[in-house]
Motif scaffolding. Structure first.
Motif, PDB file in Angstrom:
ATOM      1  N   LEU A   1       8.047  -7.045  -1.622  1.00  0.00           N
ATOM      2  CA  LEU A   1       8.652  -5.924  -0.921  1.00  0.00           C
ATOM      3  C   LEU A   1       9.239  -4.914  -1.700  1.00  0.00           C
ATOM      4  N   ALA A   2       8.168  -3.854  -1.611  1.00  0.00           N
ATOM      5  CA  ALA A   2       8.513  -3.353  -2.346  1.00  0.00           C
ATOM      6  C   ALA A   2       9.225  -2.286  -1.800  1.00  0.00           C
ATOM      7  N   ASP A   3      10.827  -2.198  -1.290  1.00  0.00           N
ATOM      8  CA  ASP A   3      11.166  -1.923  -0.222  1.00  0.00           C
ATOM      9  C   ASP A   3      13.032  -1.055  -0.705  1.00  0.00           C
ATOM     10  N   ASP A   4      12.451   0.212  -0.730  1.00  0.00           N
ATOM     11  CA  ASP A   4      14.285   0.501  -1.081  1.00  0.00           C
ATOM     12  C   ASP A   4      15.543  -0.425  -0.378  1.00  0.00           C
ATOM     13  N   ASN A   5      15.273  -0.952   0.391  1.00  0.00           N
ATOM     14  CA  ASN A   5      16.329  -1.792   0.837  1.00  0.00           C
ATOM     15  C   ASN A   5      15.869  -2.603   2.522  1.00  0.00           C
TER      16      ASN A   5
ATOM     17  N   ARG B   1      10.573   2.705   3.735  1.00  0.00           N
ATOM     18  CA  ARG B   1      11.022   4.001   2.808  1.00  0.00           C
ATOM     19  C   ARG B   1      12.456   4.508   3.081  1.00  0.00           C
ATOM     20  N   GLY B   2      13.784   5.092   2.409  1.00  0.00           N
ATOM     21  CA  GLY B   2      14.460   5.728   2.420  1.00  0.00           C
ATOM     22  C   GLY B   2      14.826   4.882   2.532  1.00  0.00           C
ATOM     23  N   CYS B   3      16.712   5.034   2.747  1.00  0.00           N
ATOM     24  CA  CYS B   3      17.777   3.909   2.348  1.00  0.00           C
ATOM     25  C   CYS B   3      18.923   4.808   3.149  1.00  0.00           C
ATOM     26  N   PRO B   4      19.719   4.460   3.762  1.00  0.00           N
ATOM     27  CA  PRO B   4      21.090   5.539   4.603  1.00  0.00           C
ATOM     28  C   PRO B   4      22.284   5.093   3.689  1.00  0.00           C
TER      29      PRO B   4
ATOM     30  N   GLY C   1      15.035   9.943   1.235  1.00  0.00           N
ATOM     31  CA  GLY C   1      16.007  10.380   2.899  1.00  0.00           C
ATOM     32  C   GLY C   1      16.983   8.977   2.952  1.00  0.00           C
ATOM     33  N   GLN C   2      17.738   9.050   3.997  1.00  0.00           N
ATOM     34  CA  GLN C   2      18.935   8.184   4.469  1.00  0.00           C
ATOM     35  C   GLN C   2      17.820   7.885   5.791  1.00  0.00           C
ATOM     36  N   LYS C   3      17.052   8.244   6.199  1.00  0.00           N
ATOM     37  CA  LYS C   3      16.837   7.704   7.709  1.00  0.00           C
ATOM     38  C   LYS C   3      15.783   6.940   7.352  1.00  0.00           C
ATOM     39  N   PRO C   4      15.952   5.381   7.469  1.00  0.00           N
ATOM     40  CA  PRO C   4      14.481   4.895   7.338  1.00  0.00           C
ATOM     41  C   PRO C   4      13.265   4.923   7.996  1.00  0.00           C
ATOM     42  N   ARG C   5      12.050   4.680   7.265  1.00  0.00           N
ATOM     43  CA  ARG C   5      10.807   4.891   8.043  1.00  0.00           C
ATOM     44  C   ARG C   5       9.837   3.823   7.958  1.00  0.00           C
TER      45      ARG C   5
ATOM     46  N   ILE D   1       6.140  11.187   4.641  1.00  0.00           N
ATOM     47  CA  ILE D   1       5.654  10.409   6.187  1.00  0.00           C
ATOM     48  C   ILE D   1       6.261  10.246   6.805  1.00  0.00           C
ATOM     49  N   GLU D   2       5.944   9.503   8.061  1.00  0.00           N
ATOM     50  CA  GLU D   2       6.612   8.860   9.428  1.00  0.00           C
ATOM     51  C   GLU D   2       6.134   7.383   8.589  1.00  0.00           C
ATOM     52  N   GLY D   3       6.555   6.392   8.745  1.00  0.00           N
ATOM     53  CA  GLY D   3       6.259   4.866   9.349  1.00  0.00           C
ATOM     54  C   GLY D   3       4.674   4.513   9.510  1.00  0.00           C
ATOM     55  N   ASP D   4       4.123   4.947  10.778  1.00  0.00           N
ATOM     56  CA  ASP D   4       2.590   4.513  10.994  1.00  0.00           C
ATOM     57  C   ASP D   4       1.856   5.566  10.284  1.00  0.00           C
ATOM     58  N   GLN D   5       2.280   6.010   9.205  1.00  0.00           N
ATOM     59  CA  GLN D   5       1.263   6.876   8.681  1.00  0.00           C
ATOM     60  C   GLN D   5       1.014   7.048   7.276  1.00  0.00           C
ATOM     61  N   PHE D   6       2.410   5.162   6.406  1.00  0.00           N
ATOM     62  CA  PHE D   6       1.741   4.663   4.953  1.00  0.00           C
ATOM     63  C   PHE D   6       0.742   4.203   5.659  1.00  0.00           C
TER      64      PHE D   6
END
Ligand code: B12
Ligand code: SF4
Length: 531
Positions: A208-212, A164-167, A180-184, A137-142
């Motif tokens: 901040l539970a982010d992948d990157n 979410r996501g990491c390039p 996915g590689q597209k940061p959301r 889903i897109e970032g604004d749907q989190f």
């Protein structure tokens, strides 16, 4: 009818270090018609089967490490007449396994924020489908998490996801393939609102539970400019601007807040970014160093990381800008030699990282390493009982090997012993005492020492030490220490803290242009009167 959400674990400590975020996000995704879900985090206490009744809906999250326990919980729930649904990274990768071994009625692949509502309604109507495609889903749907359902007495750190996501595409990591590689990216306003709700409850430590946390590097921007790719430059610039905006707003939160995240080493080249992190009270970051030699970095597709002197310097830069590093190193790479262990701990000490973890090479499903290994194994499969080693998570924990991929020159035992020694050297009393000098006062220093020992001890139960006597002892010790540490993390709740009033004119991602420091929207904090 009740909805239960279960975070499975074989290891219950009574106190949790970081909140399992999915639990509280799926709680938010649960439709109102089903009532508030019952949340069970088995890393605190095991589920009580008698709480599950026929017709209940049980959602279980599995990653590879807890899949076997998750399947046991699912089977138990199904035998009591409940609807059983799995989700999470492992179920996304192996939905059929969850349906068969975990006796699921349904599996959600990908993000649950949107899909879970439909699953619950379908179960209530008595007709769930086998597979739901939650997608990306897109970032604004989190969704923001339902922190009102959390017991704040039980956790040290809360967790909030901002992206979410990491390039990148590291060979041992599945994030870029699943997320996915597209940061959301989430809108900064919703992140801030959620953090405010946590501070009201008395949480001042937030992971901040982010992948990157650093999705756009200066090199990415430079390359896009060199290629005259205007659309790319705009896209990257907008992502970067949103990051700065988030950090600017974090900086306005109560000063006692402390954030921690995960980031790539490249951020060390970006002084503006590190300074913004410091101002935002992002006091520390896990940095995937992985290997200290160029051969090792090449082996994990991470040759954009530094090695040797440049590595030490790069890691020191973080500290110079006020961001502490938890260095993460991998042992058991094919290029590792006995000397690599000494070189790694020497580098960790020299680079002045505040914490370090030394993990054993594990082929996680969905990774390049896993695919390569599975292919090799197909020629002549190794079995443990009736389970092929490439399905190691299905092997009962008592007999599960600690390493799966053979090393060309060292035995698994040798790698484990050497890894253990590295942990011991990095976390010996004298090294911890020296590192604890970074704290501002005596009580913080004591907290630092406790935490260092807790960190080291908790890992002893997750693979490095094998014999059960030692495991039991370290579990008792970790339980006790975790309880003491929890006290150190407690803060006075601030129920009067209000969310900022967001001014209108939020820039859309496409329009925004990065101008060094970020202008545009600003949030102002309003503290409401107590009564
Ligand atoms: C933050 C984080 C940590 C933190 C906090 C863990 C915690 N208590 O939550 C720390 C640093 C402690 C950590 C540790 C580890 N982690 Co970690 N971690 C993450 C990270 C970056 C984010 C997790 C998160 O909170 N996401 C936010 C929530 C909202 O998203 P989510 O969990 O994906 O849930 C969504 C969907 O999956 C779905 N969903 C999830 N569960 C369910 C259940 C149902 C019923 C449904 C319908 C849907 C659903 O809906 C949710 C909302 O959209 C992920 C990467 C990732 N992208 O997942 C790695 C990740 C989960 N970790 C991973 C690993 C390997 C580990 C460690 C083993 C590392 C190590 N070597 O020690 C340890 C193991 C810890 C443990 N025993 O659980 C791997 C797991 C790989 C795998 N196949 O299992 C991941 C995927 C990263 C990677 N490199 O590949 N981790
Ligand atoms: S290890 Fe880190 S940098 Fe590499 S792909 Fe995974 S999240 Fe990205």
């Amino acid at each position: 009818m009740s909805v239960h959400l279960v975070n499975p674990s074989d290891n219950s400590f009574g106190t949790g270090v970081i909140t399992p975020r999915w639990l509280f996000v799926l709680a938010a995704a649960t439709p109102q018609v089903a009532g508030d879900p019952i949340l069970v985090d088995e890393s605190l206490e095991q589920i009580e089967p008698e709480t599950i009744h026929a017709g209940d809906i049980v959602g279980i999250s599995v990653h590879t490490g807890n899949a076997l326990r998750g399947y046991a919980v699912g089977k138990m729930a199904r035998s009591r007449g409940a609807w059983v649904v799995y989700g999470g990274i492992h179920a996304t990768l192996f939905p059929e396994e969850a349906l068969e071994r975990g006796e699921a009625h349904a599996v959600v692949k990908g993000d649950g924020d949107v899909a879970w509502g439909k699953v619950v309604r379908d179960c209530m109507a008595g007709n769930p489908v086998r597979i739901y495609e939650g997608g990306r889903i897109e970032g604004d749907q989190f969704l923001a998490a339902r922190w009102d359902l959390m017991n704040p007495e039980k956790y040290m750190w809360a967790s909030v996801q901002t992206i979410r996501g990491c390039p990148k595409h590291c060979s041992f990591c599945s994030v870029w393939r699943t997320d996915g590689q597209k940061p959301r990216q989430r809108k900064f306003q919703s992140v801030i609102d959620e953090i405010v709700s946590l501070r009201r409850l008395g949480f001042r430590f937030v992971a901040l539970a982010d992948d990157n946390f650093y999705p756009v590097t200066l090199t990415d921007l430079r390359l896009a400019r060199e290629q005259n790719n205007t659309a790319k430059v705009e896209e990257l610039t907008a992502i970067r601007q949103e990051r700065f905006q988030l950090m600017e707003e974090l900086a306005k939160l109560p000063k006692d807040m402390v954030f921690f995240t995960q980031i790539t080493m490249e951020a060390g080249e970006d002084g503006d970014y590190l300074d913004a992190m410091r101002r935002a009270n992002i006091k520390g970051a896990l940095v995937g160093v992985e290997a200290v030699t160029p051969e090792g970095l090449k082996a994990v597709f991470k040759d954009w990381n530094y090695s040797g002197e440049a590595l030490a310097k790069q890691l020191q830069t973080f500290k110079q800008h006020g961001v502490h590093v938890l260095g993460s190193f991998i042992f058991g790479l094919p290029t590792d030699k006995p000397a690599t262990f000494d070189a790694t701990v020497a580098m960790a000490l020299k680079a002045g990282v505040t914490f370090a973890q030394f993990v054993m090479m594990t082929p996680f499903p969905g990774t390049v390493d896993f695919r390569r290994w599975e292919k090799e194994q197909a020629k002549d499969p190794t079995m443990v009982g009736d389970v092929p080693i490439t399905r190691y998570w299905l092997i009962p924990t008592e007999v599960r090997p600690k390493m799966f991929t053979p090393h060309p020159t060292m035995s698994s035992d040798e790698i484990r012993e050497r890894t253990q020694k590295v942990w011991d050297r990095f976390y010996n009393w004298s090294a911890i005492w020296q590192r604890s000098a970074c704290t501002p006062n005596f009580s913080a220093r004591i907290a630092f020492i406790f935490l260092s020992k807790l960190y080291r001890q908790m890992y002893a139960g997750t693979g490095i030490s094998t014999d059960s006597a030692r495991r039991k002892k370290s579990k008792r010790w970790a339980r006790w220490t975790a309880k003491q540490c929890k006290r150190l993390f407690q803060a006075k709740p601030m129920p009067e803290l209000a969310s900022p009033k967001w001014e209108i004119g939020i820039p859309s991602l496409g329009q925004a242009a990065y101008q060094g420091s970020v202008g545009g929207v600003a949030g102002t904090f309003v503290v409401l009167p107590k009564d």
